[in-house]
Motif scaffolding. Structure first.
Motif, PDB file in Angstrom:
ATOM      1  N   LEU A 179       0.814  -1.223   0.000  1.00 45.90           N
ATOM      2  CA  LEU A 179       0.000   0.000   0.000  1.00 45.90           C
ATOM      3  C   LEU A 179       0.849   1.276   0.000  1.00 45.90           C
ATOM      4  O   LEU A 179       0.318   2.364  -0.198  1.00 45.90           O
ATOM      5  CB  LEU A 179      -0.926   0.019   1.227  1.00 45.90           C
ATOM      6  N   GLN A 182       0.784   3.712  -3.050  1.00 46.80           N
ATOM      7  CA  GLN A 182      -0.468   4.337  -3.470  1.00 46.80           C
ATOM      8  C   GLN A 182      -0.542   5.771  -2.964  1.00 46.80           C
ATOM      9  O   GLN A 182      -0.151   6.067  -1.834  1.00 46.80           O
ATOM     10  CB  GLN A 182      -1.666   3.533  -2.943  1.00 46.80           C
ATOM     11  N   LEU A 185      -5.425   6.177   0.047  1.00 52.33           N
ATOM     12  CA  LEU A 185      -5.951   4.904   0.528  1.00 52.33           C
ATOM     13  C   LEU A 185      -7.389   5.081   1.003  1.00 52.33           C
ATOM     14  O   LEU A 185      -7.785   6.171   1.434  1.00 52.33           O
ATOM     15  CB  LEU A 185      -5.104   4.393   1.702  1.00 52.33           C
ATOM     16  N   ASP A 189      -9.052  -0.427   2.770  1.00 52.93           N
ATOM     17  CA  ASP A 189      -7.732  -1.012   2.497  1.00 52.93           C
ATOM     18  C   ASP A 189      -6.986  -1.374   3.788  1.00 52.93           C
ATOM     19  O   ASP A 189      -6.014  -2.140   3.752  1.00 52.93           O
ATOM     20  CB  ASP A 189      -6.880  -0.030   1.687  1.00 52.93           C
TER      21      ASP A 189
END
Length: 229
Positions: A179, A182, A185, A189
């Motif tokens: 993650l 990214q 979020l 998630d």
């Protein structure tokens, strides 16, 4: 003798129009509609029975009667205005504004906000206290605080809610976490992640916030505590 309908605001409008040479500019200076200036000045002219201003397409100027009226009325109007300003200063002297702040919000925007308030209202003393969001809202309801700055509040009886600003929430993730690359979020998630919150009172707010955003029938909140040094 019949009672005059002329009030202080009538004289203020006449002074502003005479100084600016325009009903329009006088209205802008006083923050009122131009029609209010024209109407009030017309009221005075009707009561006197003579024109105070000569009207032109480009503006206005005083007639001889207007000059005589203003020479006699303006000093009194200014003296009353000065007396009102002085009374307001005395009234504001010693006035307190009781403000409760939720701990994590004490930096940044609030320091700028209250710094500007002090500059605009130097006669008002700001008295601060700190508490949790529910404690501050309850204090406002009881009349113990004038303002409560909280992280979240639902509208309810005994207080009004105004949204002041919003801030993003950042997540710290280890290098290599899927993650981590990214840009944004969703809370979904993070449902299977382990969260760490402080043992300070602000940790209770964070825990409750996470429960509302993360916990559902499919997931439980995995939570640890950290004692700051």
């Amino acid at each position: 003798m019949p009672r005059s309908k002329i009030e202080l605001r009538h004289v203020r409008y006449i002074i502003a129009a005479a100084e600016s040479g325009s009903f329009r500019r006088a209205a802008q200076d006083l923050g009122v509609e131009q029609s209010a200036i024209s109407r009030r000045i017309r009221d005075v002219e009707d009561e006197i029975g003579a024109q105070l201003f000569r009207r032109y397409p480009a503006g206005v100027d005083l007639t001889d009667i207007g000059k005589q009226f203003l020479n006699q009325a303006a000093p009194g109007a200014r003296q009353i205005g000065s007396a009102l300003d002085g009374a307001r200063t005395v009234a504001n002297r010693g006035r307190n504004l009781r403000i409760g702040v939720f701990g994590p919000l004490t930096m940044g925007f609030l320091s700028e906000l209250f710094g500007a308030f002090r500059g605009d209202r130097p006669g008002v003393k700001l008295r601060f206290s700190e508490g949790s969001c529910p404690e501050l809202i309850a204090a406002v309801r009881r009349g113990q605080l004038d303002v409560g700055v909280v992280a979240e509040a639902s509208p309810g009886k005994g207080f009004d809610v105004t949204h002041l600003w919003a801030e993003p929430v950042y997540v710290a993730l280890p290098d290599g976490d899927p993650l981590a690359d990214q840009k944004a979020l969703r809370w979904n998630d993070l449902r299977d992640r382990h969260f760490v919150v402080t043992d300070l009172p602000t940790g209770d707010f964070a825990k409750g916030h996470l429960h509302r955003l993360v916990v559902d029938d499919r997931a439980e909140l995995q939570l640890g505590h950290h004692n700051p040094p």
